[in-house]
Design a protein around this motif. Structure first.
Motif, PDB file in Angstrom:
ATOM      1  N   GLU A   1       0.527  -1.124  -0.268  1.00 18.01           N
ATOM      2  CA  GLU A   1       0.403  -0.053   0.076  1.00 18.01           C
ATOM      3  C   GLU A   1       0.731   1.320  -0.017  1.00 18.01           C
ATOM      4  OE1 GLU A   1      -3.321   1.944   2.991  1.00 18.01           O
ATOM      5  OE2 GLU A   1      -2.938  -0.218   3.041  1.00 18.01           O
ATOM      6  N   GLU A   2       2.421   1.834   0.799  1.00 16.44           N
ATOM      7  CA  GLU A   2       2.554   2.362   0.732  1.00 16.44           C
ATOM      8  C   GLU A   2       3.870   2.617  -0.781  1.00 16.44           C
ATOM      9  OE1 GLU A   2       4.240   2.360   5.330  1.00 16.44           O
ATOM     10  OE2 GLU A   2       5.134   1.460   3.878  1.00 16.44           O
ATOM     11  N   GLU A   3       3.807   1.623  -0.987  1.00 16.59           N
ATOM     12  CA  GLU A   3       5.066   1.094  -2.769  1.00 16.59           C
ATOM     13  C   GLU A   3       3.692   1.936  -3.432  1.00 16.59           C
ATOM     14  OE1 GLU A   3       5.949  -1.365  -5.934  1.00 16.59           O
ATOM     15  OE2 GLU A   3       6.452  -2.456  -3.759  1.00 16.59           O
ATOM     16  N   LYS A   4       2.624   1.741  -4.028  1.00 15.13           N
ATOM     17  CA  LYS A   4       1.630   2.086  -4.444  1.00 15.13           C
ATOM     18  C   LYS A   4       0.718   3.486  -4.702  1.00 15.13           C
ATOM     19  CE  LYS A   4      -2.220  -0.918  -5.591  1.00 15.13           C
ATOM     20  NZ  LYS A   4      -2.753  -1.631  -5.370  1.00 15.13           N
ATOM     21  N   SER A   5       0.997   3.665  -2.824  1.00 16.44           N
ATOM     22  CA  SER A   5       0.665   5.590  -2.818  1.00 16.44           C
ATOM     23  C   SER A   5       1.999   6.972  -3.289  1.00 16.44           C
ATOM     24  CB  SER A   5       0.491   5.665  -0.942  1.00 16.44           C
ATOM     25  OG  SER A   5       1.923   5.304  -0.551  1.00 16.44           O
ATOM     26  N   GLN A   6       2.962   5.990  -4.019  1.00 20.55           N
ATOM     27  CA  GLN A   6       3.805   7.119  -4.090  1.00 20.55           C
ATOM     28  C   GLN A   6       3.156   7.791  -4.977  1.00 20.55           C
ATOM     29  OE1 GLN A   6       6.213   7.350  -1.979  1.00 20.55           O
ATOM     30  NE2 GLN A   6       5.663   6.238  -0.593  1.00 20.55           N
ATOM     31  N   ASP A   7       4.224   8.816  -6.023  1.00 18.54           N
ATOM     32  CA  ASP A   7       3.316   9.565  -6.769  1.00 18.54           C
ATOM     33  C   ASP A   7       4.165   8.581  -8.347  1.00 18.54           C
ATOM     34  OD1 ASP A   7       2.524  12.232  -5.456  1.00 18.54           O
ATOM     35  OD2 ASP A   7       4.059  12.928  -5.077  1.00 18.54           O
ATOM     36  N   GLU A   8       5.293   8.093  -7.559  1.00 19.13           N
ATOM     37  CA  GLU A   8       5.537   7.884  -8.655  1.00 19.13           C
ATOM     38  C   GLU A   8       5.099   6.148  -9.491  1.00 19.13           C
ATOM     39  OE1 GLU A   8       7.296   8.314  -6.513  1.00 19.13           O
ATOM     40  OE2 GLU A   8       9.185   9.965  -6.755  1.00 19.13           O
TER      41      GLU A   8
END
Length: 792
Positions: free
Chosen positions: A408-415
């Motif tokens: 979830e944290e990975e997919k929340s990044q702008d990139e």
């Protein structure tokens, strides 16, 4: 210090009175020592004296006479403790009295500086019953720093048992308070006396009136043994000695006087004084008048004792001068014991500064292209690349709890973001738990593998969209749908086009996420190197050197500290973390822990290395993506395996046209020409048959392509990060010319900064050398406190 040591002391002339202009050199030296100790942050304990006695026994008169100025303290009964701090101040030719702020009373929230003649009236204004002390500071150039504490007077009255809040009845504190209460005014006084006397660094001064029984009938002796059972930090002062000498039962001979003065039952320093009464002190307006009055009273007592032919060795126990001598010598010796510690700390600072100066000069000598290339190669191969390889394979050094990311944290990044299909609609997984380690914090290779697992799950969600009749018709073309090969060609063509349409956006998102995962490793590497530097700092001191230089003139690096400016003993605040760069002529190869480049010293070089890494990641991502796109760029394919499709098989069997499967299954019994049952499919039958076959083909092609893409990501993306990264970046560093190397290291700016640091450190070292010479001179003067007239 016991009475015997005071008597046998021959280093200090008796009677000693530091409150005298003749000791100006000693006080000047003491002031310099204290200033330097404060600048070096060296702790020197201040002597503290607690005066305990009954009301009317002369505690206040004793304190005032010792201070040396008429202040008329102690008029009336004191309801609050009194703290008087004597402070040495070389600029104060006359005493400066300051009452500290008293928040327990209104209108006393700030410090007040008053005339010394107004001390008594100011104390009277603040004399309200409370345990918070009245704090007074007296600054004078002829004082040694000390604290005089006067609790409220005790009263010898039996009282009931008491308890201290928060303590059990059998606790030592309660038992001691009960014993004190039997000699005091109850609970409050028992707690207060216990609180003031429990510190072992305080000297207890018990004051009472001289009686015929002497020490044998001392009311304070029992209290003293309860508070200080060894009596090793207690002294006794018997006041009003003149009244005893001239009273109803005076001494008749020298033997009686010697027996009284000896006080063998006490075993602690004992003094017999006659101090000015309140009326006599009120007539004194200057320091000299009070001093002269005290000397006259003492001389009267000595005259009577001389007439009785007393033993001269007891002269050191009679009079205010004897008491002042003991307190002055005790305080002086305490400060004298601190002199070596201050000198040791000063030597430590000087040695540290010299080591840092040596390292800077070594760095200046070795700041050249050869050394810079060695630094660059060492950092890239030993630090940066090694950390990247560890993160790509497996390691805990990156601190996953801090630097790892959940899915979830990975997919929340702008990139990154969520997965989207070719229509821009988000793709939702039926169950996110199908992704391995979806809720664990990962980085590097483990995070990359989780991404591939998620990609596989996402592709399995993709299904063939409903085909329109127009799409089927266009795929069949001008051929009539009466032949199995026509149906197969149409289904294969539709499946390939739809799979390309569905998977291409996912592949783009896959490589965008994969690039982000590998690019973020540089931030984790920075933290790993910083942690190694801190670990090296704790083990080897504060040197953040690239290579540990073992040829320093000092055998051990010591931590530096800030030294503030102060009069003649001054230096400037400075904390250095100097990098020393050894050449190739070192005795041994630098260890892994010492090959740490300080990012703050070479930011442009670190940035250049990161840029090389980013370019390499982008390059292998592009190469890997091109290889994955080969899955889509194929010639026209046909799906010939039609055995599982019963409708198509039936059609092929009944059709007058011979298909490949039909000819293989007739076993020579029937030929297309012999079959008279011709059948032509209508549009609905054709659409249903093509859609069914295309759906099966779509799933098979999707599974094959997703598997191949994952394998290519492993072989052409992740493995090169482990195998070829070091060679690529190392090759880029090797190709740099000397001029380019000096540019990315900003060598000109670095040299200018190092020369400034060298000049500043040289000045610091000279200051420390001068301070050490001055300190030795001041220590010599303080260690031999003889009056100026005697010394000359």
């Amino acid at each position: 210090m016991d009475r015997q040591s005071v008597v046998k002391s021959t280093a200090i002339p008796f009677p000693l009175n530091f409150d005298n202009e003749k000791y100006d050199d000693m006080y000047r030296a003491y002031n310099k020592i204290m200033v330097l100790a404060r600048d070096l942050n060296a702790f020197i304990e201040t002597p503290e004296f607690v005066f305990i006695g009954k009301d009317g026994n002369g505690k206040s008169a004793l304190i005032e006479s010792f201070i040396g100025f008429p202040m008329m303290i102690g008029e009336g009964s004191s309801l609050r403790p009194l703290h008087i701090t004597l402070m040495n101040n070389a600029r104060c030719e006359e005493p400066i009295v300051t009452f500290k702020r008293d928040r327990s009373l209104d209108s006393y929230e700030v410090d007040r500086q008053i005339d010394i003649s107004m001390v008594s009236s100011e104390i009277s204004k603040r004399n309200q019953k409370t345990s918070i002390p009245i704090e007074i500071t007296i600054e004078y150039r002829y004082y040694l720093n000390m604290l005089l504490i006067e609790p409220p007077s005790v009263s010898i009255q039996p009282t009931n048992a008491i308890t201290i809040q928060g303590q059990s009845m059998t606790s030592p504190a309660n038992q001691l308070a009960n014993k004190i209460a039997k000699l005091s005014i109850g609970n409050e006084m028992g707690e207060m006396i216990t609180q003031y006397t429990k510190s072992n660094n305080r000297t207890l001064v018990f004051v009472e009136t001289s009686t015929v029984g002497g020490a044998n009938s001392s009311e304070m002796l029992e209290l003293a043994k309860k508070l200080d059972y060894k009596l090793d930090r207690s002294i006794f002062v018997f006041n009003k000695f003149h009244s005893l000498l001239t009273g109803d039962q005076p001494f008749t001979n020298g033997r009686d006087a010697n027996r009284f003065l000896g006080s063998p039952s006490i075993g602690a320093p004992t003094f017999f004084t006659t101090l000015p009464s309140t009326a006599q002190r009120s007539q004194c307006s200057t320091k000299d008048q009070l001093s002269q009055l005290c000397d006259q009273l003492q001389q009267k007592d000595l005259t009577i004792l001389e007439q009785l032919q007393f033993d001269k060795k007891y002269e050191r126990n009679v009079g205010l001068s004897a008491f002042r001598h003991w307190i002055s010598e005790f305080t002086w010796r305490k400060y004298l014991d601190s002199v070596p510690e201050v000198l040791k700390r000063l030597n430590s600072f000087r040695t540290t500064s010299e080591d840092q100066l040596y390292q800077i000069r070594q760095q200046l000598d070795r700041t050249n292209a050869v050394t810079l290339r060695q630094i660059a190669n060492s950092y890239v191969s030993i630090e940066f690349i090694q950390c990247i390889e560890k993160l790509v394979t497996r390691t805990l050094e990156g601190n996953p709890s801090l630097n790892g990311q959940t899915l979830e944290e990975e997919k929340s990044q702008d990139e990154t973001g969520d997965w989207y299909d070719h229509n821009g609609k988000p793709i939702e997984l039926n169950d996110e738990k199908l992704v391995t380690f979806y809720d664990n914090k990962l980085y590097g290779g483990q995070q990359f593998e989780r991404l591939l697992t998620e990609f596989k799950c996402i592709t399995e969600v993709i299904q063939l969209e409903e085909l329109s009749i127009s799409e089927v018709a266009c795929s069949i073309g001008s051929n009539r749908p009466s032949n199995a090969s026509v149906i197969a060609w149409a289904a294969s063509d539709l499946a390939q086009k739809k799979i390309k349409e569905a998977l291409l956006p996912l592949v783009d998102q896959l490589f965008k996420r994969a690039t982000y995962i590998l690019r973020r490793l540089v931030d984790i590497v920075d933290r790993m190197i910083e942690n190694k530097k801190k670990s090296s700092f704790r083990r080897h001191g504060n040197s953040t050197s690239l290579f540990q230089d073992n040829t320093s003139p000092s055998s051990q690096s010591q931590s530096s500290s800030s030294i503030s400016q102060s009069n003649s003993l001054s230096s400037e605040n400075m904390v250095y973390g100097i990098q020393s760069m050894n050449g190739s002529d070192g005795a041994s190869r630098p260890s892994h822990e010492n090959t740490i480049v300080n990012v703050e010293d070479h930011p442009y070089f670190i940035y250049s290395v990161k840029e090389m890494y980013f370019k390499y990641v982008d390059q292998i991502a592009a190469d890997c993506k091109n290889k994955c796109m080969d899955e889509f760029y194929t010639t026209r394919l046909i799906y010939w395996d039609l055995q599982s499709n019963k409708d198509l098989k039936k059609f092929c069997t009944d059709s007058p046209c011979v298909s490949l499967n039909n000819s293989n299954n007739n076993n020579g019994k029937t030929t297309p020409g012999n079959n008279s049952n011709n059948h032509t499919l209508n549009s609905k039958e054709t659409h249903a048959m093509v859609t069914e076959l295309a759906s099966k083909l779509f799933q098979d092609i999707r599974n094959r392509m997703s598997k191949n893409i994952m394998l290519k990501c492993y072989n052409y993306f992740l493995i090169p990060m482990q195998m070829d990264l070091k060679l690529n970046i190392q090759d880029n560093i090797t190709k740099l010319s000397d001029a380019m190397l000096e540019e990315i290291f900003e060598i000109q700016t670095t040299k200018e900064r190092l020369r400034e640091d060298e000049q500043h450190l040289a000045q610091i070292c000279n200051q420390f050398i001068q301070q050490e010479e001055n300190y030795k001179k001041y220590s010599q003067s303080f260690s031999h406190p003889f009056p100026s007239a005697v010394r000359n």
